[in-house]
Design a protein around this motif. Structure first.
Motif, PDB file in Angstrom:
ATOM      1  N   ALA A  57       7.189  -4.079 -13.356  1.00 40.95           N
ATOM      2  CA  ALA A  57       7.994  -3.826 -12.857  1.00 40.95           C
ATOM      3  C   ALA A  57       7.718  -2.130 -11.557  1.00 40.95           C
ATOM      4  O   ALA A  57       8.782  -1.459 -11.601  1.00 40.95           O
ATOM      5  CB  ALA A  57       8.756  -3.247 -13.926  1.00 40.95           C
ATOM      6  N   LYS A  58       6.573  -1.500 -11.313  1.00 43.60           N
ATOM      7  CA  LYS A  58       5.915  -0.743 -11.005  1.00 43.60           C
ATOM      8  C   LYS A  58       5.291  -1.205  -9.026  1.00 43.60           C
ATOM      9  O   LYS A  58       4.906  -2.098  -9.591  1.00 43.60           O
ATOM     10  CB  LYS A  58       4.703  -0.149 -12.101  1.00 43.60           C
ATOM     11  CG  LYS A  58       3.981   1.304 -11.293  1.00 43.60           C
ATOM     12  CD  LYS A  58       2.790   1.723 -11.874  1.00 43.60           C
ATOM     13  CE  LYS A  58       2.859   1.016 -13.817  1.00 43.60           C
ATOM     14  NZ  LYS A  58       1.560   1.875 -13.919  1.00 43.60           N
ATOM     15  N   TYR A  59       5.422  -0.142  -8.337  1.00 44.04           N
ATOM     16  CA  TYR A  59       5.078   0.068  -7.179  1.00 44.04           C
ATOM     17  C   TYR A  59       4.071   0.978  -7.069  1.00 44.04           C
ATOM     18  O   TYR A  59       4.121   1.850  -7.658  1.00 44.04           O
ATOM     19  CB  TYR A  59       6.231   0.033  -6.131  1.00 44.04           C
ATOM     20  CG  TYR A  59       7.782  -0.874  -6.360  1.00 44.04           C
ATOM     21  CD1 TYR A  59       7.499  -2.258  -5.375  1.00 44.04           C
ATOM     22  CD2 TYR A  59       8.280  -1.248  -7.121  1.00 44.04           C
ATOM     23  CE1 TYR A  59       8.602  -2.909  -5.550  1.00 44.04           C
ATOM     24  CE2 TYR A  59       9.556  -1.777  -7.427  1.00 44.04           C
ATOM     25  CZ  TYR A  59       9.008  -2.852  -6.056  1.00 44.04           C
ATOM     26  OH  TYR A  59      10.512  -3.692  -6.028  1.00 44.04           O
ATOM     27  N   PHE A  60       3.056   0.496  -6.380  1.00 41.72           N
ATOM     28  CA  PHE A  60       1.898   1.670  -5.777  1.00 41.72           C
ATOM     29  C   PHE A  60       2.155   2.006  -4.283  1.00 41.72           C
ATOM     30  O   PHE A  60       3.080   0.956  -4.284  1.00 41.72           O
ATOM     31  CB  PHE A  60       1.031   0.862  -5.626  1.00 41.72           C
ATOM     32  CG  PHE A  60       0.503   0.837  -7.655  1.00 41.72           C
ATOM     33  CD1 PHE A  60      -0.310   1.484  -7.653  1.00 41.72           C
ATOM     34  CD2 PHE A  60       1.042  -0.431  -8.178  1.00 41.72           C
ATOM     35  CE1 PHE A  60      -0.290   1.967  -9.153  1.00 41.72           C
ATOM     36  CE2 PHE A  60       0.460  -0.517  -9.158  1.00 41.72           C
ATOM     37  CZ  PHE A  60      -0.208   0.284  -9.908  1.00 41.72           C
TER      38      PHE A  60
ATOM     39  N   VAL B 112       3.139  -0.014  -0.933  1.00 39.59           N
ATOM     40  CA  VAL B 112       2.379  -1.254  -0.623  1.00 39.59           C
ATOM     41  C   VAL B 112       2.005  -1.978  -0.872  1.00 39.59           C
ATOM     42  O   VAL B 112       1.562  -3.380  -0.649  1.00 39.59           O
ATOM     43  CB  VAL B 112       1.228  -0.625   0.059  1.00 39.59           C
ATOM     44  CG1 VAL B 112       1.424   0.496   0.748  1.00 39.59           C
ATOM     45  CG2 VAL B 112       0.615   0.109  -1.975  1.00 39.59           C
ATOM     46  N   ARG B 113       2.176  -2.101  -2.367  1.00 45.07           N
ATOM     47  CA  ARG B 113       2.377  -2.930  -3.705  1.00 45.07           C
ATOM     48  C   ARG B 113       3.116  -2.537  -4.890  1.00 45.07           C
ATOM     49  O   ARG B 113       3.543  -2.356  -5.117  1.00 45.07           O
ATOM     50  CB  ARG B 113       0.704  -3.686  -3.702  1.00 45.07           C
ATOM     51  CG  ARG B 113       0.164  -2.270  -4.171  1.00 45.07           C
ATOM     52  CD  ARG B 113      -1.927  -2.740  -4.875  1.00 45.07           C
ATOM     53  NE  ARG B 113      -2.455  -1.658  -5.443  1.00 45.07           N
ATOM     54  CZ  ARG B 113      -2.403  -1.474  -6.350  1.00 45.07           C
ATOM     55  NH1 ARG B 113      -2.099  -3.443  -7.640  1.00 45.07           N
ATOM     56  NH2 ARG B 113      -2.940  -0.685  -7.077  1.00 45.07           N
TER      57      ARG B 113
ATOM     58  N   ARG C 181      12.268  -8.123  -5.714  1.00 42.87           N
ATOM     59  CA  ARG C 181      11.737  -6.995  -5.570  1.00 42.87           C
ATOM     60  C   ARG C 181      10.523  -7.311  -5.137  1.00 42.87           C
ATOM     61  O   ARG C 181      10.280  -5.978  -4.208  1.00 42.87           O
ATOM     62  CB  ARG C 181      10.943  -6.808  -6.892  1.00 42.87           C
ATOM     63  CG  ARG C 181      11.956  -7.183  -8.389  1.00 42.87           C
ATOM     64  CD  ARG C 181      11.668  -6.730  -9.564  1.00 42.87           C
ATOM     65  NE  ARG C 181      11.505  -8.348 -10.239  1.00 42.87           N
ATOM     66  CZ  ARG C 181      10.646  -7.807 -11.567  1.00 42.87           C
ATOM     67  NH1 ARG C 181      10.417  -7.172 -12.131  1.00 42.87           N
ATOM     68  NH2 ARG C 181      10.460  -9.418 -12.028  1.00 42.87           N
ATOM     69  N   ASP C 182       9.637  -8.287  -3.935  1.00 37.96           N
ATOM     70  CA  ASP C 182       8.928  -8.069  -3.228  1.00 37.96           C
ATOM     71  C   ASP C 182       8.927  -7.433  -1.819  1.00 37.96           C
ATOM     72  O   ASP C 182       8.387  -7.004  -1.634  1.00 37.96           O
ATOM     73  CB  ASP C 182       7.762  -9.236  -3.546  1.00 37.96           C
ATOM     74  CG  ASP C 182       7.050  -9.591  -4.434  1.00 37.96           C
ATOM     75  OD1 ASP C 182       6.247  -8.831  -5.461  1.00 37.96           O
ATOM     76  OD2 ASP C 182       7.337 -10.694  -4.560  1.00 37.96           O
ATOM     77  N   SER C 183      10.528  -7.963  -2.066  1.00 38.51           N
ATOM     78  CA  SER C 183      10.911  -7.591  -0.981  1.00 38.51           C
ATOM     79  C   SER C 183      11.021  -6.720  -0.227  1.00 38.51           C
ATOM     80  O   SER C 183      10.712  -5.601   0.725  1.00 38.51           O
ATOM     81  CB  SER C 183      12.296  -8.439   0.077  1.00 38.51           C
ATOM     82  OG  SER C 183      13.529  -7.342  -1.274  1.00 38.51           O
ATOM     83  N   LEU C 184      10.713  -5.472  -1.134  1.00 45.43           N
ATOM     84  CA  LEU C 184      10.991  -4.095  -1.064  1.00 45.43           C
ATOM     85  C   LEU C 184       9.718  -3.105  -0.628  1.00 45.43           C
ATOM     86  O   LEU C 184       8.847  -2.078  -0.154  1.00 45.43           O
ATOM     87  CB  LEU C 184      11.341  -3.283  -2.507  1.00 45.43           C
ATOM     88  CG  LEU C 184      12.270  -3.409  -2.968  1.00 45.43           C
ATOM     89  CD1 LEU C 184      13.062  -2.472  -4.050  1.00 45.43           C
ATOM     90  CD2 LEU C 184      13.984  -3.039  -2.154  1.00 45.43           C
ATOM     91  N   VAL C 185       8.367  -4.005  -1.036  1.00 45.33           N
ATOM     92  CA  VAL C 185       7.166  -3.624  -0.479  1.00 45.33           C
ATOM     93  C   VAL C 185       7.087  -3.477   0.937  1.00 45.33           C
ATOM     94  O   VAL C 185       7.505  -4.129   1.963  1.00 45.33           O
ATOM     95  CB  VAL C 185       6.009  -4.232  -0.764  1.00 45.33           C
ATOM     96  CG1 VAL C 185       4.329  -4.371  -0.031  1.00 45.33           C
ATOM     97  CG2 VAL C 185       5.807  -4.755  -1.882  1.00 45.33           C
ATOM     98  N   GLY C 186       6.773  -2.391   1.946  1.00 42.66           N
ATOM     99  CA  GLY C 186       6.571  -2.039   2.887  1.00 42.66           C
ATOM    100  C   GLY C 186       7.835  -1.304   3.174  1.00 42.66           C
ATOM    101  O   GLY C 186       7.688  -0.602   4.476  1.00 42.66           O
ATOM    102  N   ARG C 187       8.109  -1.148   2.777  1.00 43.16           N
ATOM    103  CA  ARG C 187       9.978   0.350   2.817  1.00 43.16           C
ATOM    104  C   ARG C 187       9.712   1.445   2.422  1.00 43.16           C
ATOM    105  O   ARG C 187       8.724   1.624   0.909  1.00 43.16           O
ATOM    106  CB  ARG C 187      10.888  -0.234   2.381  1.00 43.16           C
ATOM    107  CG  ARG C 187      11.253  -1.989   2.114  1.00 43.16           C
ATOM    108  CD  ARG C 187      12.840  -1.739   2.243  1.00 43.16           C
ATOM    109  NE  ARG C 187      13.121  -3.011   2.967  1.00 43.16           N
ATOM    110  CZ  ARG C 187      13.503  -3.377   4.366  1.00 43.16           C
ATOM    111  NH1 ARG C 187      14.352  -1.740   4.634  1.00 43.16           N
ATOM    112  NH2 ARG C 187      14.460  -4.100   4.112  1.00 43.16           N
ATOM    113  N   VAL C 188       9.557   2.330   3.258  1.00 43.50           N
ATOM    114  CA  VAL C 188      10.296   3.448   3.463  1.00 43.50           C
ATOM    115  C   VAL C 188      10.493   4.454   1.604  1.00 43.50           C
ATOM    116  O   VAL C 188      11.497   3.150   1.291  1.00 43.50           O
ATOM    117  CB  VAL C 188      10.756   5.201   3.759  1.00 43.50           C
ATOM    118  CG1 VAL C 188      10.310   6.028   3.840  1.00 43.50           C
ATOM    119  CG2 VAL C 188       9.273   4.568   5.218  1.00 43.50           C
ATOM    120  N   ALA C 189      10.441   5.058   0.681  1.00 43.64           N
ATOM    121  CA  ALA C 189      11.224   5.564  -0.444  1.00 43.64           C
ATOM    122  C   ALA C 189      10.963   7.130  -0.612  1.00 43.64           C
ATOM    123  O   ALA C 189       9.593   7.946   0.086  1.00 43.64           O
ATOM    124  CB  ALA C 189      10.477   4.671  -1.932  1.00 43.64           C
TER     125      ALA C 189
END
Length: 85
Positions: free
Chosen positions: A68-71, A63-64, A8-16
């Motif tokens: 289960a929640k992304y910011f 960014v972080r 799940r951490d590998s999604l940090v830095g990606r565009v959504a």
């Protein structure tokens, strides 16, 4: 057959892209993001910056992660985009 797993951490830095709802402080919305293998994931996103609001269709950068929640922050770069568009 071949499968891939990503952390799940590998999604940090990606565009959504926000696909369902409106994301504000304390109120997450659903976003679509692609991993390094091109597979689509749906995650819950809140703004990382107090006062920001992301409407459906907004492009954001994850960014972080907390549980289960992304910011995310608003994607202001025209060169960074959702490759699924």
């Amino acid at each position: 057959d071949e499968t891939t797993a990503v952390s799940r951490d590998s999604l940090v830095g990606r565009v959504a892209v926000i696909v369902t709802g409106e994301a504000g402080q304390g109120s997450a919305a659903q976003a679509r993001v692609r991993d390094g293998h091109g597979l689509t994931h749906y995650v819950m996103v809140e703004p990382d910056v107090t006062g920001d609001l992301f409407e459906q269709g907004s492009s954001v950068i994850l960014v972080r992660r907390d549980g289960a929640k992304y910011f995310a922050i608003r994607n202001t770069s025209e060169s960074l985009g959702d490759v699924s568009r």
